[in-house]
Design a protein around this motif. Structure first.
Motif, PDB file in Angstrom:
ATOM      1  N   UNK A   1      -9.460  17.490  -0.436  1.00 35.84           N
ATOM      2  CA  UNK A   1      -8.600  17.687  -1.613  1.00 35.84           C
ATOM      3  C   UNK A   1      -7.565  16.569  -1.746  1.00 35.84           C
ATOM      4  N   UNK A   2      -6.761  16.355  -0.689  1.00 30.65           N
ATOM      5  CA  UNK A   2      -5.662  15.395  -0.807  1.00 30.65           C
ATOM      6  C   UNK A   2      -6.171  13.977  -1.027  1.00 30.65           C
ATOM      7  N   UNK A   3      -7.093  13.534  -0.177  1.00 33.20           N
ATOM      8  CA  UNK A   3      -7.590  12.153  -0.286  1.00 33.20           C
ATOM      9  C   UNK A   3      -8.257  11.892  -1.640  1.00 33.20           C
ATOM     10  N   UNK A   4      -9.165  12.750  -2.118  1.00 36.78           N
ATOM     11  CA  UNK A   4      -9.741  12.475  -3.444  1.00 36.78           C
ATOM     12  C   UNK A   4      -8.706  12.420  -4.563  1.00 36.78           C
ATOM     13  N   UNK A   5      -7.627  13.218  -4.453  1.00 36.91           N
ATOM     14  CA  UNK A   5      -6.631  13.236  -5.517  1.00 36.91           C
ATOM     15  C   UNK A   5      -5.750  11.987  -5.512  1.00 36.91           C
ATOM     16  N   UNK A   6      -5.549  11.384  -4.337  1.00 34.13           N
ATOM     17  CA  UNK A   6      -4.735  10.161  -4.278  1.00 34.13           C
ATOM     18  C   UNK A   6      -5.607   8.920  -4.088  1.00 34.13           C
ATOM     19  N   UNK A   7      -6.918   9.086  -4.268  1.00 33.47           N
ATOM     20  CA  UNK A   7      -7.833   7.957  -4.063  1.00 33.47           C
ATOM     21  C   UNK A   7      -7.525   6.755  -4.949  1.00 33.47           C
ATOM     22  N   UNK A   8      -7.135   6.945  -6.225  1.00 30.17           N
ATOM     23  CA  UNK A   8      -6.756   5.760  -7.016  1.00 30.17           C
ATOM     24  C   UNK A   8      -5.638   4.952  -6.381  1.00 30.17           C
ATOM     25  N   UNK A   9      -4.634   5.625  -5.833  1.00 29.71           N
ATOM     26  CA  UNK A   9      -3.547   4.920  -5.169  1.00 29.71           C
ATOM     27  C   UNK A   9      -4.005   4.222  -3.906  1.00 29.71           C
ATOM     28  N   UNK A  10      -4.893   4.883  -3.155  1.00 26.17           N
ATOM     29  CA  UNK A  10      -5.416   4.278  -1.927  1.00 26.17           C
ATOM     30  C   UNK A  10      -6.262   3.053  -2.252  1.00 26.17           C
ATOM     31  N   UNK A  11      -7.156   3.205  -3.235  1.00 31.76           N
ATOM     32  CA  UNK A  11      -8.025   2.085  -3.611  1.00 31.76           C
ATOM     33  C   UNK A  11      -7.219   0.924  -4.180  1.00 31.76           C
ATOM     34  N   UNK A  12      -6.277   1.258  -5.057  1.00 28.44           N
ATOM     35  CA  UNK A  12      -5.428   0.214  -5.615  1.00 28.44           C
ATOM     36  C   UNK A  12      -4.595  -0.467  -4.550  1.00 28.44           C
ATOM     37  N   UNK A  13      -4.084   0.316  -3.592  1.00 23.05           N
ATOM     38  CA  UNK A  13      -3.304  -0.261  -2.505  1.00 23.05           C
ATOM     39  C   UNK A  13      -4.138  -1.176  -1.635  1.00 23.05           C
TER      40      UNK A  13
ATOM     41  N   UNK B   1       0.842  -1.202   0.000  1.00 21.54           N
ATOM     42  CA  UNK B   1       0.000   0.000   0.000  1.00 21.54           C
ATOM     43  C   UNK B   1       0.877   1.252   0.000  1.00 21.54           C
ATOM     44  N   UNK B   2       1.934   1.226   0.782  1.00 24.20           N
ATOM     45  CA  UNK B   2       2.808   2.399   0.880  1.00 24.20           C
ATOM     46  C   UNK B   2       3.427   2.747  -0.470  1.00 24.20           C
ATOM     47  N   UNK B   3       3.832   1.739  -1.236  1.00 21.83           N
ATOM     48  CA  UNK B   3       4.431   2.012  -2.541  1.00 21.83           C
ATOM     49  C   UNK B   3       3.444   2.717  -3.465  1.00 21.83           C
ATOM     50  N   UNK B   4       2.179   2.286  -3.452  1.00 24.65           N
ATOM     51  CA  UNK B   4       1.184   2.910  -4.326  1.00 24.65           C
ATOM     52  C   UNK B   4       0.807   4.304  -3.842  1.00 24.65           C
ATOM     53  N   UNK B   5       0.731   4.487  -2.531  1.00 26.45           N
ATOM     54  CA  UNK B   5       0.424   5.810  -1.998  1.00 26.45           C
ATOM     55  C   UNK B   5       1.549   6.786  -2.328  1.00 26.45           C
ATOM     56  N   UNK B   6       2.794   6.352  -2.179  1.00 27.48           N
ATOM     57  CA  UNK B   6       3.926   7.214  -2.530  1.00 27.48           C
ATOM     58  C   UNK B   6       3.933   7.534  -4.019  1.00 27.48           C
ATOM     59  N   UNK B   7       3.565   6.558  -4.845  1.00 26.28           N
ATOM     60  CA  UNK B   7       3.501   6.810  -6.283  1.00 26.28           C
ATOM     61  C   UNK B   7       2.433   7.852  -6.598  1.00 26.28           C
TER      62      UNK B   7
END
Length: 267
Positions: A181-193, A148-154
């Motif tokens: 703002x932040x969570x919606x913008x990185x949501x793909x990484x969070x969901x994928x993680x 998860x951390x790798x995808x969130x960092x990406x």
């Protein structure tokens, strides 16, 4: 045209052979799962759902399947919380011990799960916490958090922070900026993680063997225990169900985040 020269008939044939070599065992398992016979045989004259019915009628397999779902869902959710917090700290702040913290979070990727399982078994024994669903989940959290951390960092590395800065300028609090703002913008990484963590936790065997108890046996461990006693088409049926669950999760992962982006983030 240069791409066509690099991917000529020989290269395409090689790629096809590699893909076929990887997929052939999975195809065979799925075909055997539909046999009406009592042995693992191919070819089969007819197809039957006999062994799938037997799986759902087997209380141990059903209980283990439920355990795996709960462990994977809880571990993936907690891993996301930890990874988002760690990812924001690692991506946006330069502090003493930053490299060490990053290495600590990613270290489970470098430690063999056999070694990790023995270490966790010893730790839980010293704490008097062996055989607990809570500690089994904690072990899975350790294993899946790096993914998860790798995808969130990406996701954070490609984030345009101008929207966050504009919100702060307009008087938004840090919590509102993070939530709106932040969570919606990185949501793909969070969901994928989360999905990637769920898949790895659901399929985890080596580490789980050491820290499960009779009341917290996961599905991969149950399959391993069953295979040591007998091998029949029911094992193929369980394997086919696991393949289906993993395939559905991977399709969702591809739709939400894109497998090509995941590979880049893992690289």
């Amino acid at each position: 045209m240069s791409g066509m020269r690099h991917n000529g008939p020989i290269a395409l044939m090689f790629h096809a052979l590699v893909v076929g070599f990887v997929l052939a065992p999975l195809v065979v398992i799925c075909l055997v799962a539909f046999t009406p016979a009592n042995t693992l045989t191919l070819p089969t004259a007819q197809f039957s759902l006999r062994w799938f019915t037997a799986v759902f009628a087997h209380p141990d397999f059903v209980a283990s399947f439920v355990n795996s779902l709960w462990v994977a869902a809880i571990a993936a959710t907690i891993a996301v919380v930890l990874a988002v917090a760690a990812g924001l700290a690692l991506d946006r702040y330069d502090f003493r011990g930053r490299a060490a913290l990053n290495a600590l979070f990613l270290s489970p990727l470098m430690i063999p799960h056999l070694v990790l399982g023995v270490a966790l078994l010893r730790l839980f024994a010293l704490l008097g916490a062996t055989g607990s669903f809570l500690w089994l989940t904690a072990g899975h959290i350790v294993v899946v958090t790096p993914y998860v951390l790798r995808l969130v960092l990406a996701a954070l590395s490609g984030l345009d922070r101008s929207a966050e800065q504009a919100a702060v300028t307009l008087g938004a609090s840090s919590w509102i900026v993070f939530r709106r703002i932040t969570v919606p913008m990185i949501l793909p990484g969070i969901s994928g993680g989360w999905l990637l963590a769920f898949i790895n936790s659901f399929d985890e065997l080596t580490m789980s063997i050491f820290i499960t108890s009779p009341a917290t046996v996961t599905l991969p461990v149950r399959m391993y225990m069953y295979a040591t006693e007998s091998i029949d088409p029911m094992m193929a049926a369980v394997s086919a169900l696991m393949i289906a669950v993993t395939a559905v999760a991977m399709l969702l992962l591809d739709r939400i985040f894109g497998l090509d982006k995941i590979l880049i983030g893992q690289g």
